[in-house]
Design a protein around this motif. Structure first.
Motif, short mmCIF file in Angstrom:
data_model
loop_
_atom_site.label_atom_id
_atom_site.label_comp_id
_atom_site.label_asym_id
_atom_site.label_seq_id
_atom_site.Cartn_x
_atom_site.Cartn_y
_atom_site.Cartn_z
N VAL A 143 -8.07 0.60 4.77
CA VAL A 143 -7.19 1.73 5.11
C VAL A 143 -7.45 2.84 4.08
O VAL A 143 -7.45 2.56 2.87
N ASP A 144 -7.69 4.03 4.54
CA ASP A 144 -7.91 5.15 3.61
C ASP A 144 -6.63 5.98 3.48
O ASP A 144 -5.91 6.17 4.45
N GLU A 191 0.83 -1.20 0.00
CA GLU A 191 0.00 0.00 0.00
C GLU A 191 0.87 1.27 0.00
O GLU A 191 0.67 2.20 -0.79
N VAL A 192 1.83 1.20 0.90
CA VAL A 192 2.74 2.35 1.00
C VAL A 192 3.47 2.58 -0.31
O VAL A 192 3.57 3.72 -0.84
N SER A 193 3.92 1.45 -0.84
CA SER A 193 4.65 1.53 -2.10
C SER A 193 3.74 2.07 -3.20
O SER A 193 4.14 2.89 -4.04
N PHE A 194 2.49 1.57 -3.20
CA PHE A 194 1.53 1.99 -4.22
C PHE A 194 1.30 3.51 -4.15
O PHE A 194 1.36 4.23 -5.17
N ILE A 195 1.05 3.99 -2.95
CA ILE A 195 0.77 5.41 -2.78
C ILE A 195 1.98 6.25 -3.21
O ILE A 195 1.87 7.29 -3.88
N ALA A 196 3.17 5.70 -2.82
CA ALA A 196 4.39 6.43 -3.18
C ALA A 196 4.55 6.51 -4.69
O ALA A 196 4.91 7.57 -5.25
N ARG A 197 4.27 5.37 -5.33
CA ARG A 197 4.45 5.35 -6.78
C ARG A 197 3.43 6.27 -7.46
O ARG A 197 3.71 6.96 -8.44
N GLY A 241 -0.98 -1.19 -9.73
CA GLY A 241 -1.52 -2.15 -8.75
C GLY A 241 -0.99 -3.55 -8.98
O GLY A 241 -0.62 -4.26 -8.04
N ALA A 242 -0.94 -3.95 -10.26
CA ALA A 242 -0.45 -5.31 -10.55
C ALA A 242 1.00 -5.46 -10.15
O ALA A 242 1.41 -6.49 -9.59
N GLU A 243 1.79 -4.38 -10.44
CA GLU A 243 3.21 -4.46 -10.09
C GLU A 243 3.42 -4.42 -8.58
O GLU A 243 4.35 -5.01 -8.05
N THR A 244 2.53 -3.71 -7.92
CA THR A 244 2.74 -3.55 -6.48
C THR A 244 2.20 -4.74 -5.69
O THR A 244 2.83 -5.26 -4.77
N PHE A 245 0.96 -5.15 -6.05
CA PHE A 245 0.31 -6.22 -5.26
C PHE A 245 0.38 -7.60 -5.93
O PHE A 245 -0.07 -8.59 -5.35
N PHE A 270 -8.26 1.56 0.60
CA PHE A 270 -7.53 0.29 0.33
C PHE A 270 -8.17 -0.81 1.17
O PHE A 270 -8.14 -0.77 2.39
N ARG A 271 -8.75 -1.76 0.52
CA ARG A 271 -9.31 -2.94 1.23
C ARG A 271 -8.47 -4.17 0.86
O ARG A 271 -8.30 -4.48 -0.31
N VAL A 272 -7.99 -4.74 1.88
CA VAL A 272 -7.15 -5.95 1.63
C VAL A 272 -7.61 -7.11 2.52
O VAL A 272 -8.13 -6.90 3.62
N ARG A 273 -7.44 -8.23 2.01
CA ARG A 273 -7.67 -9.45 2.84
C ARG A 273 -6.62 -10.49 2.44
O ARG A 273 -6.66 -11.04 1.34
#
Lengths: 636, 116
Positions: free
Chosen positions: A215-216, A55-61, A181-185, A226-229
Motif C-alpha cells: 500500500v502506498d 498503517e493508518v495509525s502510523f501515517i497519522a502519527r 514503527g515499533a510502537e505501531t506494528f 507499506f509492505r505487509v504480510r
C-alpha cells in the motif's frame, strides 16, 4: 483324531477394525488440519486488519509529528532542546548545523550530507516543509528527517528569489520511524516493510518483497510504500488436541476391536472345542456301547481320553461291594512319581460309587468339565457291563437250575416208576398166581410191596418238600421240647430204615431246646436216609447229640465213600445228587439235604459236612438252644 | 440173563419168567453193566434182559460191548424211562427189543420171540 484335539487353532483377526481405525485416524487428521488452517486463516485475517489499522495509525502519527515539528520550528523556543529540533543556520550558500541539536553533529554542512543537501535546496527554494531520507552511518534503516524552512517573516516570501534571499535557517526533526514503527506494528504478528524508494525506513521480520501486499501512502512530498504480510501464529493446541483425541479414538477403536476380536476368537475356539468335545463324547459313548464287555473297549477309550484331555496317565478301576479297587485299565502310570498331582474322579451310578477314574494332567493343566462328562459315560458303561455280567450270571444260574429241574424230573420219573413197577408187578403176581405161590414167597412179595410203598411215600414227601421249597413255605414254629427225646423217638420209629446197618447212638438224658420239633424230625430223617443210602450194608452209622455252650450239636456219621471237599457246598443245593456214579448207585431226588439246609437256616443254625474218622461223611448240625424265639419265614 | 441194579426188579422179572412156565430159565443175574459183560462172557445166555440206568456201566454201554463181541446176541432193553431217543440209540446198536418196566408182564412173550 489329532492329539491335543480340544485346543483351538489361532485365526487371523479380521481387518475391519484396522480399516475403521485408519478411517477414524484419517478423518481426525483431516479435521485437525482443516481446523488448523481455519484457525490460521482467521488469525491471518485478524492480523491483516490489525496491520491496516496500524498503517493508518502510523501515517497519522508521522503526520502529527511533522506538524508538531513545524509548530515547534516557528515558535520562539525552536532552538530549545524540548522542541526536539536540530537547526542548521545559513552561512552564505551553505547550511551548517548549529550546536544544541542531536540529529547531526554541530558544524555539519548539510551540503555534505547526501540526499539532505538536495532537500535543503528544495526547502529553500520552495519555502515549504519537506522530508529528507538520509542513510546514516552504521544504521540499518534510513532516517526520515523533517526539514522546515525558516524565513525572517512568518510566511514564506512569495518568490523563489526572495525565499533564497530570506531563508535564515532550516529546522531538522527526526521522525524516528523505528520507534514509531515499533510502537505501531510491534504488537501485531507479521512482516512489515516501509520504504521510501529504495531506502528502508522500517523493517521487521524477513521481508520478501514479492510475497507481500503493498500500500502506498503520501507523506507530504514523499510516497512511502507499506509492505505487509500477516504471519499466522501457530494454530495453538486445538489441532494437536484434536489429533490426539482422534489418535486416542483410533487406538480405542483398535483396542476395542482387538478385544472383541479376541473375545470372538475365544468364543469360536470355545465353540469349536465344545463341538470337538461333543464329537469325542459321542465317539466314546458309541465305543462304550458297542459291547457290554467293557474290557474290550476300555483301552481305546482310555487312549482317546488321554489324547483329548492332554493326560500323562490314566487309570480306570472298579470298586467292589467291599470297597476294594480292581484295576481295569492303566494308561501310563499314575501314582508312580512322587509329587505328581493325580486327580481322582469317582465313577458314580445311582448314587453308588462303582469305580474310580484317576488321571494325571500334563503339566499344570486343570481338569476340565469334559473329563467329568467322560467319567459319567464310563460310569454308565461300567454299570451296564456290571448289569450285563449279573444278568449273564443270573442266566447261567437259571440255566443251571433249569438243568437241575430237568434232571430232577427225569430222576423223579425213574424213582417213582421203579418202586411203582415193583408194587404193581408183585401185586399182579399175587393176584393172578396166589394159588401157585408158597407162603414164604407170598410173604416175600408182600414185604417187597410194603418196602417199595414206603420208599414211594418218602419220595412223594420229598416232592412235596420240593414244592414247598419252591413256594417258600417251609415254615418253622418254635416250641420248647426235649431234643434228646425227639431224636430217640425218631430212631425207634424208623428202625426199619436202619435194619441193614449198625447203629451207634449217643444221646444225653435230656436236652431241652426251644426250636421246631417237626422241622427237627425232618432234619434227622433226611440225614439218616442220606447216611443209609450212601454207606454199605452192615457198616456203622453213628448218631450223637450233645450240648455245646448255647448250642445243641447233632452229628450223623457214616462209613460210606465220604464227600470230596469240592462237593461239600454243592450237596446242599436243590436237586444236586453228587457225582454221577454216586447218584446212579442210590435213589433220591436231590431234595433231602437241600431241605435240611433250608430248615437249619430257618432255625438260625448251621450245617456242615466233614470227613469222619472212618473216611465216611459226618454231617454236623448246630442249633441254638434257647436264644431264638421269634417266628421265622411266616406261619405255614 | 437179567441185569438190573434193583434187586426187587430182578426178583420180579425172574418170578414173572418162572411163573410163565414155558421153558424159559433165568441162568444168571447181574447188578450193573460191568458185571453183566463179565457174566455174559461166562454164561453166553440166549437172551439178555438189560436195564438202562445202572452204576459203573449203563445198559446200552454194556450192550455195545457185548454186541461188539457177538453181534448176534439177543438183547432186550428193559427200562423204566424209555423215550424215542433211547429206542433209536438201542436200535442203532443192535438191541433187538425195548420194553418198558410197566409192561413187565409182556416179558416172557418177548423172550420167546427172540429165543425161538
Amino acid at each position: 483324531m489329532g492329539t491335543r484335539g480340544l485346543v483351538g487353532a489361532n485365526r487371523r483377526a479380521p481387518p475391519l477394525a484396522v480399516v475403521i481405525a485408519v478411517l477414524v485416524l484419517g478423518l481426525g487428521v483431516t479435521a485437525s488440519l482443516t481446523t488448523r488452517d481455519l484457525l490460521q486463516e482467521r488469525s491471518r485475517r485478524a492480523t491483516s486488519t490489525a496491520l491496516a489499522s496500524a498503517e493508518v495509525s502510523f501515517i497519522a502519527r508521522i503526520s502529527e509529528a511533522i506538524s508538531r515539528f513545524e509548530d515547534a520550528a516557528r515558535s520562539p523556543l525552536a532552538g530549545s532542546p524540548s522542541a526536539g529540533l536540530t537547526l542548521a543556520e545559513r552561512r552564505g550558500e551553505r547550511f551548517v548545523i548549529r550546536a544544541g541539536g542531536s540529529l547531526l553533529p554541530p558544524g555539519t554542512d548539510l551540503s555534505a550530507v547526501p540526499l539532505v543537501s538536495d532537500v535543503a535546496n528544495q526547502v529553500r527554494d520552495g519555502g515549504s516543509t519537506r522530508l529528507a531520507i538520509a542513510a546514516l552511518d552504521d544504521e540499518p534503516s534510513a532516517r526520515a528527517i523533517v526539514m522546515i524552512p525558516l524565513f525572517g517573516s512568518k510566511t514564506p516570501p512569495a518568490g523563489t528569489a526572495q525565499r533564497r534571499a530570506n531563508l535564515t535557517e532550516i529546522a531538522l526533526g527526526d521522525l524516528d520511524i523505528a520507534r514509531v514503527g515499533a510502537e505501531t506494528f510491534g504488537s501485531i504478528p507479521g512482516e512489515v516493510l516501509i520504504t521510501d524508494g529504495d531506502e528502508v525506513l522500517y523493517g521487521r521480520g524477513t521481508p520478501d518483497d514479492g510475497a507481500m501486499s503493498r500500500v502506498d501512502a503520501s507523506i507530504r512530498d514523499r510516497t512511502w510504500a507499506f509492505r505487509v504480510r500477516p504471519v499466522a501464529p501457530p494454530a495453538g493446541a486445538v489441532p494437536w488436541l484434536l489429533t490426539a483425541l482422534t489418535l486416542a479414538l483410533a487406538i480405542t477403536v483398535l483396542v476395542s476391536a482387538s478385544r472383541r476380536s479376541r473375545q470372538a476368537r475365544a468364543a469360536a475356539e470355545h465353540a469349536a472345542a465344545l463341538a470337538e468335545e461333543n464329537s469325542m463324547m459321542t465317539e466314546i459313548g458309541t465305543l462304550l456301547q458297542s459291547t457290554p464287555d467293557i474290557s474290550e473297549t476300555l483301552p481305546s477309550v482310555a487312549v482317546r481320553l488321554a489324547e483329548a484331555f492332554d493326560l500323562d496317565a490314566l487309570r480306570v478301576s472298579a470298586t467292589g461291594p467291599d470297597r476294594t479297587q480292581t484295576e481295569l485299565f492303566v494308561y501310563g502310570r499314575p501314582d508312580e512319581r512322587a509329587g505328581t498331582k493325580d486327580v481322582s474322579i469317582p465313577l458314580v451310578r445311582a448314587g453308588r460309587v462303582i469305580g474310580e477314574l484317576t488321571v494325571r494332567p500334563h503339566g499344570d493343566a486343570p481338569v476340565g468339565p469334559g473329563l467329568k462328562t467322560a467319567a459319567g459315560l464310563l460310569s454308565a458303561a461300567m454299570a451296564n457291563a456290571r448289569a450285563f455280567e449279573e444278568e449273564r450270571a443270573m442266566v447261567e444260574r437259571l440255566r443251571g437250575i433249569d438243568q437241575l429241574k430237568t434232571d430232577f424230573l427225569a430222576t423223579i420219573s425213574h424213582e417213582i416208576r421203579t418202586p411203582l413197577t415193583s408194587i404193581v408187578g408183585f401185586a399182579h403176581i399175587l393176584t393172578t398166581s396166589w394159588d401157585d405161590l408158597e407162603i414164604p414167597a407170598i410173604r416175600d412179595y408182600v414185604s417187597r410191596i410194603d418196602r417199595n410203598g414206603t420208599a414211594l411215600s418218602r419220595l412223594l414227601q420229598q416232592v412235596l418238600d420240593f414244592s414247598r421249597l419252591e413256594r417258600g413255605k417251609l415254615a418253622v414254629v418254635f416250641d420248647e421240647f426235649d431234643m434228646a427225646s425227639i431224636v430217640r423217638d425218631i430212631l425207634e420209629r424208623d428202625a426199619s430204615l436202619l435194619e441193614h446197618h449198625r447203629l451207634v447212638v449217643s444221646l444225653p438224658e435230656t436236652l431241652p431246646v426251644r426250636s421246631d420239633p417237626t422241622a427237627l424230625e425232618q432234619i434227622v430223617n433226611n440225614l439218616m436216609s442220606n447216611a443209609v443210602k450212601f454207606s454199605p450194608a452192615a457198616s456203622c452209622i453213628r448218631i450223637t447229640l450233645a450240648a455245646e455252650g448255647e448250642d445243641a450239636v447233632l452229628c450223623v456219621e457214616d462209613e460210606g465213600p465220604g464227600i470230596p471237599p469240592t462237593e461239600r457246598d454243592r450237596i446242599f443245593v436243590r436237586f444236586y445228587r453228587g457225582p454221577s456214579q454216586a447218584a446212579l448207585r442210590t435213589r433220591g431226588a436231590g431234595i433231602g439235604l437241600a431241605v435240611v439246609a433250608e430248615l437249619v437256616t430257618s432255625l438260625h443254625g448251621s450245617v456242615r459236612v466233614e470227613d469222619s474218622p472212618s473216611g465216611g461223611a459226618r454231617c454236623v448240625i448246630r442249633l441254638p438252644r434257647q436264644s431264638i424265639t421269634k417266628l421265622s419265614r411266616g406261619a405255614a | 440173563m437179567i441185569v438190573d441194579d434193583e434187586e426187587d426188579m430182578r426178583v420180579l422179572m425172574r418170578t414173572v419168567i418162572n411163573l410163565a412156565n414155558n421153558g424159559l430159565k433165568v441162568t444168571c443175574e447181574a447188578a450193573d453193566g460191568d458185571e453183566a459183560v463179565r457174566m455174559w462172557r461166562d454164561s453166553r445166555p440166549d437172551v439178555v434182559v438189560m436195564d438202562q440206568r445202572m452204576p459203573v456201566l449203563s445198559g446200552l454201554d454194556a450192550a455195545e460191548q457185548i454186541l461188539g463181541e457177538d453181534p448176534t446176541q439177543a438183547i432186550v432193553l428193559c427200562s423204566a424211562f424209555l423215550d424215542e431217543a433211547l429206542r433209536a440209540k438201542a436200535g442203532r446198536l443192535g438191541v433187538r427189543a425195548c420194553l418198558s418196566k410197566d409192561e413187565i408182564a409182556q416179558l416172557p412173550r418177548t423172550l420167546w420171540a427172540l429165543a425161538g
